[in-house]
Write an enzyme that holds these catalytic residues in place. Sequence first.
Site, PDB file in Angstrom:
ATOM      1  N   LYS A  90      -0.774  -8.507 -52.408  1.00 19.26           N
ATOM      2  CA  LYS A  90      -1.562  -8.538 -53.638  1.00 19.26           C
ATOM      3  C   LYS A  90      -2.521  -7.363 -53.794  1.00 19.26           C
ATOM      4  CE  LYS A  90      -3.308 -12.495 -54.969  1.00 19.26           C
ATOM      5  NZ  LYS A  90      -2.803 -12.759 -56.323  1.00 19.26           N
TER       6      LYS A  90
ATOM      7  N   TYR B  40      -6.953 -11.341 -69.187  1.00 17.21           N
ATOM      8  CA  TYR B  40      -6.236 -12.261 -68.298  1.00 17.21           C
ATOM      9  C   TYR B  40      -6.685 -13.699 -68.553  1.00 17.21           C
ATOM     10  CZ  TYR B  40      -5.237 -15.007 -64.131  1.00 17.21           C
ATOM     11  OH  TYR B  40      -4.830 -16.008 -63.289  1.00 17.21           O
TER      12      TYR B  40
ATOM     13  N   SER C 238      -5.898 -21.002 -64.923  1.00 19.17           N
ATOM     14  CA  SER C 238      -6.865 -20.261 -64.111  1.00 19.17           C
ATOM     15  C   SER C 238      -8.285 -20.651 -64.468  1.00 19.17           C
ATOM     16  CB  SER C 238      -6.687 -18.760 -64.325  1.00 19.17           C
ATOM     17  OG  SER C 238      -7.721 -18.029 -63.682  1.00 19.17           O
TER      18      SER C 238
END
Length: 339
Positions: A186, A140, A117
Site C-alpha cells: 500500500k 475519496y 469508509s
Amino acid sequence: MTRVVVTGAAGFIGSNLVKGLNARGIHDIIAVDDLTQGDKFRNLADLQIADYVDAEVFYDLFASGAYGQIEAVFHEGACSDTMQTNGKYMMANNYATSCQLFFACQKRGARLLYASSAATYGGSQSFREEPAFEHPLNVYGYSKLLFDQRMRRECGVRFQRAMDGKTQQVVGFRYFNVYGPREQHKGRMASVAYHQFNQFRADGRVKLFGEYGNYAAGGQMRDFVFVDDVVAINLWFFDHPDKSGIFNLGTGRAQPFNDVASSVVNALRGLQGDPALPLSQMLEQGLIEYVPFPDALRGKYQCYTQADLSALRAAGCGHGFADVQTGVAQYVQTLARGG
C-alpha cells in the site's frame, strides 16, 4: 457449494477476507483485482481460490451471468488513496463501478457486502451512521458517501427494503483505521503501525506528527481496528443474511497515535528480550520523535475518530475488538516473521 466473489482480492482487506473464508472451508472464491502492481500477487499466493478475473472485465461478465449462482459479493475493490485528487478517476472507481455491481447483484440474486469508509464523516466530531454527521474532507470520502447515499435510496433510508426481502442483502462497512498483515503493497497508504515497524527497524526510532488541531504531539486520536476484527464482522453479516444497513467498523475506542508508536516499540523490544518502557522514557531515549505537521494535510486531516457501535450492537453483533496494544503486538510478531 458456496460460491462467493471478493473484489480487491489481492489487496489488504480483500486478501484477509479470502483467508477468513478459507478458514471456514470456503474455496470456491472468484478473486477479482487489477494486478498491474504485480507484487500484490503475494497476498493471494498462500490462499485457495477457484478463479482470478481482472477487474476490467469482471463486472460486465458478472452482470451477464457468466459465473453462475453467486451467494455473495464482498466488494473491497476501490481506489483507497485519500490523497488522490483526480475526482473523475475516483468517482468512476468508487461510485460508478459500485452502482453497476449493486444492480448486477440484484439481478443475479447475490448479496452485497461492501467497503465504505469512516472518511465519510470527515471533520465531524460524531461518528454515527446518519446524514447529519457526514462531512467528507476529500473526494475519496465523498465517493464513498455518495454510494452510501445511493444505497439509502435503493434500499430505503434504513435499508428496510433489504430487511423485508424486497432486495438482496446489502451491507456497507464504514472502516476506520485498519491495520494488520497483507498491507505491504500500500505504500504511503499503509497503516502507521506498518510504517513505524519499518522505521524502528531501520533507524531505531519512530516518527509522529507534532502538535496540531488542539492536540498535543502524538495526541491526535483515531479508532484503530485490527484487520482480523474487520474480517470477523464481514463474516458475521455473511452468516446473518437478514441483516442489512450501513455500519461503523471500528473498535468504538479512540486511542492516540502515541499508543500505536509505543506498542510498536515495546513489541519489537520484547522480541529482542528488552523490557517494556513507558512513553516518557521512549521520548527521553529518542525512540519516538515528533516532526512538524505537514502543510499538505492541514484542513484535510481527521484529528479524532471513534466509531459509534450502537447500530452494530443493535443488529445483534456482540463481537469484541482488540485494543491497539493487543492488535499491534500481534501484528509486529507477524511482520518480524516476514509476514
